[in-house]
Write an enzyme that holds these catalytic residues in place. Structure first.
Site, PDB file in Angstrom:
ATOM      1  N   GLY A   1     -15.102   3.438   3.553  1.00 30.85           N
ATOM      2  CA  GLY A   1     -13.799   3.974   4.203  1.00 30.85           C
ATOM      3  C   GLY A   1     -13.066   3.089   2.630  1.00 30.85           C
ATOM      4  O   GLY A   1     -11.632   3.844   2.456  1.00 30.85           O
ATOM      5  N   GLN A   2     -13.814   3.149   1.415  1.00 34.09           N
ATOM      6  CA  GLN A   2     -13.398   2.782   0.265  1.00 34.09           C
ATOM      7  C   GLN A   2     -13.346   3.698  -0.420  1.00 34.09           C
ATOM      8  O   GLN A   2     -13.804   4.219  -0.679  1.00 34.09           O
ATOM      9  CB  GLN A   2     -14.775   1.480  -0.923  1.00 34.09           C
ATOM     10  CG  GLN A   2     -13.728   0.737  -1.448  1.00 34.09           C
ATOM     11  CD  GLN A   2     -14.722  -0.286  -2.136  1.00 34.09           C
ATOM     12  OE1 GLN A   2     -16.485  -0.424  -2.129  1.00 34.09           O
ATOM     13  NE2 GLN A   2     -14.543  -0.794  -2.899  1.00 34.09           N
TER      14      GLN A   2
ATOM     15  N   ASN B   1     -13.418  -2.965   2.920  1.00 35.29           N
ATOM     16  CA  ASN B   1     -13.879  -2.734   3.111  1.00 35.29           C
ATOM     17  C   ASN B   1     -15.275  -2.220   1.585  1.00 35.29           C
ATOM     18  O   ASN B   1     -15.091  -1.592   0.745  1.00 35.29           O
ATOM     19  CB  ASN B   1     -13.749  -0.450   3.064  1.00 35.29           C
ATOM     20  CG  ASN B   1     -12.353  -0.563   4.018  1.00 35.29           C
ATOM     21  OD1 ASN B   1     -12.893  -0.875   4.776  1.00 35.29           O
ATOM     22  ND2 ASN B   1     -11.216  -0.140   3.751  1.00 35.29           N
TER      23      ASN B   1
ATOM     24  N   ASP C   1       0.923  -1.694   0.312  1.00 38.75           N
ATOM     25  CA  ASP C   1      -0.084  -0.163   0.332  1.00 38.75           C
ATOM     26  C   ASP C   1       0.761   1.089  -0.122  1.00 38.75           C
ATOM     27  O   ASP C   1       1.772   1.194   0.441  1.00 38.75           O
ATOM     28  CB  ASP C   1      -0.772  -0.116   1.131  1.00 38.75           C
ATOM     29  CG  ASP C   1      -2.008   0.888   0.666  1.00 38.75           C
ATOM     30  OD1 ASP C   1      -3.548   0.076   1.245  1.00 38.75           O
ATOM     31  OD2 ASP C   1      -1.580   1.992   0.878  1.00 38.75           O
ATOM     32  N   ILE C   2       0.317   1.698  -1.214  1.00 35.85           N
ATOM     33  CA  ILE C   2       0.825   3.518  -1.072  1.00 35.85           C
ATOM     34  C   ILE C   2       1.381   3.962   0.457  1.00 35.85           C
ATOM     35  O   ILE C   2       2.110   5.134   0.308  1.00 35.85           O
ATOM     36  CB  ILE C   2       0.807   4.472  -1.891  1.00 35.85           C
ATOM     37  CG1 ILE C   2       2.132   5.425  -3.114  1.00 35.85           C
ATOM     38  CG2 ILE C   2      -0.188   4.920  -1.570  1.00 35.85           C
ATOM     39  CD1 ILE C   2       1.479   6.168  -3.717  1.00 35.85           C
TER      40      ILE C   2
ATOM     41  N   HIS D   1     -10.131  -5.273  -3.050  1.00 35.67           N
ATOM     42  CA  HIS D   1      -8.831  -5.391  -2.918  1.00 35.67           C
ATOM     43  C   HIS D   1      -8.599  -6.257  -1.279  1.00 35.67           C
ATOM     44  O   HIS D   1      -9.506  -5.458  -0.240  1.00 35.67           O
ATOM     45  CB  HIS D   1      -8.445  -4.012  -2.959  1.00 35.67           C
ATOM     46  CG  HIS D   1      -8.611  -3.004  -2.137  1.00 35.67           C
ATOM     47  ND1 HIS D   1      -9.925  -1.916  -2.658  1.00 35.67           N
ATOM     48  CD2 HIS D   1      -8.383  -2.394  -0.847  1.00 35.67           C
ATOM     49  CE1 HIS D   1      -9.598  -0.908  -2.316  1.00 35.67           C
ATOM     50  NE2 HIS D   1      -9.280  -1.424  -1.253  1.00 35.67           N
ATOM     51  N   LEU D   2      -7.937  -6.289  -1.004  1.00 38.39           N
ATOM     52  CA  LEU D   2      -8.204  -7.071   0.422  1.00 38.39           C
ATOM     53  C   LEU D   2      -6.466  -6.186   1.280  1.00 38.39           C
ATOM     54  O   LEU D   2      -5.818  -6.895   1.011  1.00 38.39           O
ATOM     55  CB  LEU D   2      -7.637  -8.669   0.723  1.00 38.39           C
ATOM     56  CG  LEU D   2      -7.942  -9.990   2.066  1.00 38.39           C
ATOM     57  CD1 LEU D   2      -8.771  -9.297   2.688  1.00 38.39           C
ATOM     58  CD2 LEU D   2      -7.311 -10.798   1.776  1.00 38.39           C
ATOM     59  N   HIS D   3      -6.852  -6.085   2.118  1.00 33.64           N
ATOM     60  CA  HIS D   3      -5.721  -4.906   3.109  1.00 33.64           C
ATOM     61  C   HIS D   3      -5.280  -6.508   3.683  1.00 33.64           C
ATOM     62  O   HIS D   3      -5.796  -6.577   4.635  1.00 33.64           O
ATOM     63  CB  HIS D   3      -6.604  -3.824   3.588  1.00 33.64           C
ATOM     64  CG  HIS D   3      -6.776  -2.912   3.607  1.00 33.64           C
ATOM     65  ND1 HIS D   3      -6.335  -1.591   2.517  1.00 33.64           N
ATOM     66  CD2 HIS D   3      -7.856  -2.687   2.580  1.00 33.64           C
ATOM     67  CE1 HIS D   3      -6.755  -1.356   2.490  1.00 33.64           C
ATOM     68  NE2 HIS D   3      -8.185  -1.155   2.243  1.00 33.64           N
TER      69      HIS D   3
HETATM   70  P1  AMP Z   1      -9.846   1.460   0.787  1.00 30.79           P
HETATM   71  O1  AMP Z   1      -9.972   2.564   1.454  1.00 30.79           O
HETATM   72  O2  AMP Z   1      -9.979  -0.129   1.119  1.00 30.79           O
HETATM   73  O3  AMP Z   1     -10.756   1.637  -1.074  1.00 30.79           O
HETATM   74  O4  AMP Z   1      -8.049   1.206   0.596  1.00 30.79           O
HETATM   75  C1  AMP Z   1      -7.732   1.834  -0.787  1.00 30.79           C
HETATM   76  C2  AMP Z   1      -6.098   1.739  -0.591  1.00 30.79           C
HETATM   77  O5  AMP Z   1      -5.246   2.059  -1.710  1.00 30.79           O
HETATM   78  C3  AMP Z   1      -5.591   3.190   1.004  1.00 30.79           C
HETATM   79  O6  AMP Z   1      -5.538   2.259   1.447  1.00 30.79           O
HETATM   80  C4  AMP Z   1      -4.354   3.469  -0.122  1.00 30.79           C
HETATM   81  O7  AMP Z   1      -3.350   3.923   0.710  1.00 30.79           O
HETATM   82  C5  AMP Z   1      -4.102   2.057  -1.529  1.00 30.79           C
HETATM   83  N1  AMP Z   1      -3.280   2.949  -2.825  1.00 30.79           N
HETATM   84  C6  AMP Z   1      -4.081   3.961  -3.007  1.00 30.79           C
HETATM   85  N2  AMP Z   1      -3.236   4.559  -4.458  1.00 30.79           N
HETATM   86  C7  AMP Z   1      -1.934   3.799  -4.211  1.00 30.79           C
HETATM   87  C8  AMP Z   1      -1.625   3.323  -5.208  1.00 30.79           C
HETATM   88  N3  AMP Z   1      -0.739   4.367  -6.361  1.00 30.79           N
HETATM   89  N4  AMP Z   1      -0.676   2.087  -4.824  1.00 30.79           N
HETATM   90  C9  AMP Z   1      -1.070   1.527  -3.890  1.00 30.79           C
HETATM   91  N5  AMP Z   1      -1.684   1.551  -2.694  1.00 30.79           N
HETATM   92  C10 AMP Z   1      -3.152   3.205  -2.830  1.00 30.79           C
END
Ligand code: AMP
Ligand code: ZN
Length: 114
Positions: free
Chosen positions: A93-94, A87, A31-32, A100-102
């Site tokens: 919070g999505q 999410n 994750d960034i 995606h799975l965190h």
């Molecule tokens: P969510 O809030 O559950 O939709 O999670 C989206 C996730 O994507 C967040 O934790 C962001 O930090 C991550 N994210 C957004 N853009 C990027 C990217 N370019 N590379 C890696 N992670 C990202």
């Protein structure tokens, strides 16, 4: 592929990411904006907007996401606990509407989540 989807762009190689795993069905990358010392995202190659958009045909894919998430957690040494999070929807919070799975770990987690 969805044209304006940031994760589809990562899959296409148009946006850089630290890839941890890749096969025909899924990819995993860091994750960034990590919310824990380890914060990995495991996503399907196929554009699915989120958990609520999953269908019966995606059951194996969903199982694979979770299995790979747990494998990567073990690989990076999260033996004493980690959290798997999905999410669904803005209120939860999505922010990226590609499933995606965190995988979060490396610190003590609190409950309930915020
Ligand atoms: P969510 O809030 O559950 O939709 O999670 C989206 C996730 O994507 C967040 O934790 C962001 O930090 C991550 N994210 C957004 N853009 C990027 C990217 N370019 N590379 C890696 N992670 C990202
Ligand atoms: Zn996408």
């Amino acid at each position: 592929m969805s044209q304006d989807c940031i994760f589809c762009k990562i899959i296409a190689g148009d946006i850089p990411a630290t890839l941890l795993y890749q096969d025909d069905d899924i990819i995993a990358f860091n994750d960034i904006s990590p919310q824990a010392p380890t914060h990995i995202l495991v996503i399907p190659q196929k554009h699915i907007t989120g958990p609520a958009a999953l269908t019966e045909a995606d059951q194996a894919l969903m199982g694979k996401l979770v299995e790979k998430g747990t494998e990567l957690a073990a690989e990076v040494g999260l033996d004493d606990g980690y959290r798997l999070v999905m999410n669904n929807g803005e209120k939860a919070g999505q922010t990226v509407f590609h499933l995606h799975l965190h995988v979060l770990g490396g610190r003590v987690m609190t409950w309930p989540p915020g």
